[in-house]
Write a protein that holds these residues in place. Structure first.
Motif, PDB file in Angstrom:
ATOM      1  N   ASP A   1       0.911  -1.130   0.156  1.00 20.98           N
ATOM      2  CA  ASP A   1      -0.055   0.114  -0.098  1.00 20.98           C
ATOM      3  C   ASP A   1       1.138   1.362   0.013  1.00 20.98           C
ATOM      4  O   ASP A   1       1.894   1.462   0.939  1.00 20.98           O
ATOM      5  CB  ASP A   1      -0.897   0.006   1.324  1.00 20.98           C
ATOM      6  N   PRO A   2       0.618   2.270  -0.826  1.00 26.14           N
ATOM      7  CA  PRO A   2       1.745   3.483  -1.004  1.00 26.14           C
ATOM      8  C   PRO A   2       1.672   4.103   0.192  1.00 26.14           C
ATOM      9  O   PRO A   2       2.352   4.969   0.494  1.00 26.14           O
ATOM     10  CB  PRO A   2       1.104   4.167  -2.209  1.00 26.14           C
ATOM     11  N   TYR A   3       0.316   4.280   0.983  1.00 31.81           N
ATOM     12  CA  TYR A   3       0.343   5.037   2.165  1.00 31.81           C
ATOM     13  C   TYR A   3       1.191   4.517   3.248  1.00 31.81           C
ATOM     14  O   TYR A   3       1.376   5.295   4.420  1.00 31.81           O
ATOM     15  CB  TYR A   3      -1.139   5.171   2.447  1.00 31.81           C
ATOM     16  N   LYS A   4       1.269   3.281   3.325  1.00 38.04           N
ATOM     17  CA  LYS A   4       1.850   2.575   4.333  1.00 38.04           C
ATOM     18  C   LYS A   4       3.285   2.531   4.147  1.00 38.04           C
ATOM     19  O   LYS A   4       4.165   2.212   4.970  1.00 38.04           O
ATOM     20  CB  LYS A   4       1.378   1.116   4.615  1.00 38.04           C
ATOM     21  N   ILE A   5       3.773   2.289   2.860  1.00 38.65           N
ATOM     22  CA  ILE A   5       5.026   2.291   2.481  1.00 38.65           C
ATOM     23  C   ILE A   5       5.922   3.343   1.852  1.00 38.65           C
ATOM     24  O   ILE A   5       7.043   3.125   1.675  1.00 38.65           O
ATOM     25  CB  ILE A   5       5.040   1.117   1.254  1.00 38.65           C
ATOM     26  N   TRP A   6       5.240   4.530   1.884  1.00 30.39           N
ATOM     27  CA  TRP A   6       5.915   5.686   1.516  1.00 30.39           C
ATOM     28  C   TRP A   6       7.327   6.007   2.311  1.00 30.39           C
ATOM     29  O   TRP A   6       8.163   6.553   1.624  1.00 30.39           O
ATOM     30  CB  TRP A   6       5.067   7.017   1.598  1.00 30.39           C
ATOM     31  N   GLY A   7       7.509   5.826   3.725  1.00 28.32           N
ATOM     32  CA  GLY A   7       8.537   6.276   4.291  1.00 28.32           C
ATOM     33  C   GLY A   7       9.796   5.140   3.917  1.00 28.32           C
ATOM     34  O   GLY A   7      10.989   5.635   3.729  1.00 28.32           O
ATOM     35  N   ILE A   8       9.426   3.873   3.472  1.00 28.71           N
ATOM     36  CA  ILE A   8      10.585   3.161   3.146  1.00 28.71           C
ATOM     37  C   ILE A   8      10.974   3.365   1.684  1.00 28.71           C
ATOM     38  O   ILE A   8      12.011   3.405   1.310  1.00 28.71           O
ATOM     39  CB  ILE A   8       9.920   1.495   3.203  1.00 28.71           C
TER      40      ILE A   8
END
Length: 400
Positions: free
Chosen positions: A124-131
């Motif tokens: 999910d882009p909203y969950k993985i954006w930090g990585i």
């Protein structure tokens, strides 16, 4: 969901291993090394296959000729992946290559793969954006470091060619390059590059809570080692510069002042960075050294050196000759000449193209003044100069 992603990753790894086994060995490709790289950068986000990681580095230590096939294998793996796990493991593997201190790595230049716009394709882009941001920052640092290593190699080669030309002019073909012996300008430029790298290193951090995962923390351990190395080189370089700064000119002193001011700011940023790493559980940040700020007295001395050089240069008035004539005249206040020069001097210098004539120059034989000629009386004139005849020596024999 995690189980499905793990099974999907295993299938992709096995497929990549099978394709690598079918490839032919060439000067760029080594099927065994490709298989080791695939295993070292597997889709397993909980563990790292250290056995194959060490196997890759053993190949590199065995012979620098394996570097070409290793870079090819890593690049092939990075270009095809859309998994953040494979991307981080690949960057860590590439980071270890640069830490091997093999001279051949300086010829790599820019990295042959691009992760500057990396986006994970399975989460999910909203969950993985930090990585995703972590991977982009990590790649940017390694790419810039590789580029700076290549540029430094080119500069040393140019210096070596210059030394070779000088030795040829002296009929001597021996080239001697002493490492670590640079001019102050070269040392200052190197410090600026290191500070630029440190700025990019401090950008490598997890930006949200979802990015604090075991694999990211493992990568942060590698980043912390790099931070210690770069910052220690900056501190040692500044110490060497300050020992020689009193013999420097204005340009060197100005560059040194900017570097010292930048180092002061970076010291404060490092303290905040170390505290962040400690709070998220980075092992290598558990005990970090105390960041000592550069004393204000040293910065003040640099400013005084710059001001002193500027004042010294301002006292030097360049001589400019414009072909003008200098005539000293005495000013008048109304109709009266000012005779008391001790109280107030009214002598001034007048720049003019006309030559000053005196009464003796304006008189002819009959005492009549003539108009002055607008010519330079000191100009060389050859048509009025009588020719000199060599006097004949007397014949001394005739006197006998």
């Amino acid at each position: 969901m995690r189980l499905w992603r793990k099974a999907f990753g295993l299938v992709k790894d096995h497929k990549s291993l099978w394709l690598a086994s079918l490839s032919r060995r060439t000067s760029f490709r080594n099927p065994e090394m490709e298989a080791a790289v695939i295993k070292a950068t597997s889709h397993d986000e909980l563990t790292i296959d250290m056995k194959n990681v060490d196997r890759v580095y053993k190949w590199l230590r065995l012979s620098p000729s394996h570097l070409k096939s290793l870079i090819w294998s890593i690049s092939l793996r990075m270009e095809k992946t859309k998994s953040w796990v494979v991307a981080i493991k690949g960057l860590m593997l590439m980071h270890g290559v640069y830490s091997s201190k093999i001279p051949a790595i300086q010829r790599i230049g820019r990295l042959p793969f691009d992760l500057s716009n990396f986006k994970d394709g399975y989460s999910d882009p909203y969950k993985i954006w930090g990585i995703n941001e972590f991977i982009r920052a990590y790649f940017t640092y390694l790419d810039q470091k590789s580029s700076l290593l290549f540029m430094n190699l080119q500069e040393r080669r140019n210096l070596q060619n210059l030394e070779h030309v000088n030795d040829d002019n002296n009929n001597n073909n021996v080239v001697v390059i002493v490492e670590g012996h640079y001019s102050m300008i070269q040392d200052l430029v190197l410090l600026q590059k290191l500070q630029y790298l440190l700025d990019m290193l401090l950008e490598i951090r997890p930006l949200c809570g979802n990015a604090v995962v075991p694999l990211v923390l493992e990568a942060m351990d590698c980043v912390m080692i790099e931070v210690f190395d770069v910052y220690s080189r900056i501190c040692n370089g500044i110490a060497r510069i300050l020992l020689r700064i009193y013999s420097a000119g204005k340009v060197e002193a100005s560059m040194a002042l900017r570097i010292v001011q930048k180092a002061t700011i970076q010291g404060e940023e490092l303290s905040v960075y170390f505290e962040l790493c400690q709070s998220i559980g980075v092992k290598n940040a558990a005990e970090f050294p105390t960041i000592e700020q550069i004393p204000y007295e040293d910065i003040k001395e640099l400013e005084e050196i710059i001001n002193g050089v500027s004042e010294k240069e301002s006292r030097i008035i360049p001589y400019q000759h414009e072909g003008k004539d200098i005539v000293v005249v005495r000013e008048k206040n109304g109709d009266q000449n000012i005779e008391n020069l001790e109280k107030e001097s009214k002598l001034r210098t007048v720049i003019t193209d006309n030559w000053e004539r005196f009464d003796e120059d304006l008189m002819q034989n009959d005492g009549v003044k003539i108009a002055p000629y607008a010519i330079n009386p000191f100009e060389i004139c050859t048509y009025n100069v009588p020719s000199k005849k060599t006097p004949e020596l007397p014949d001394l024999i005739s006197f006998l």
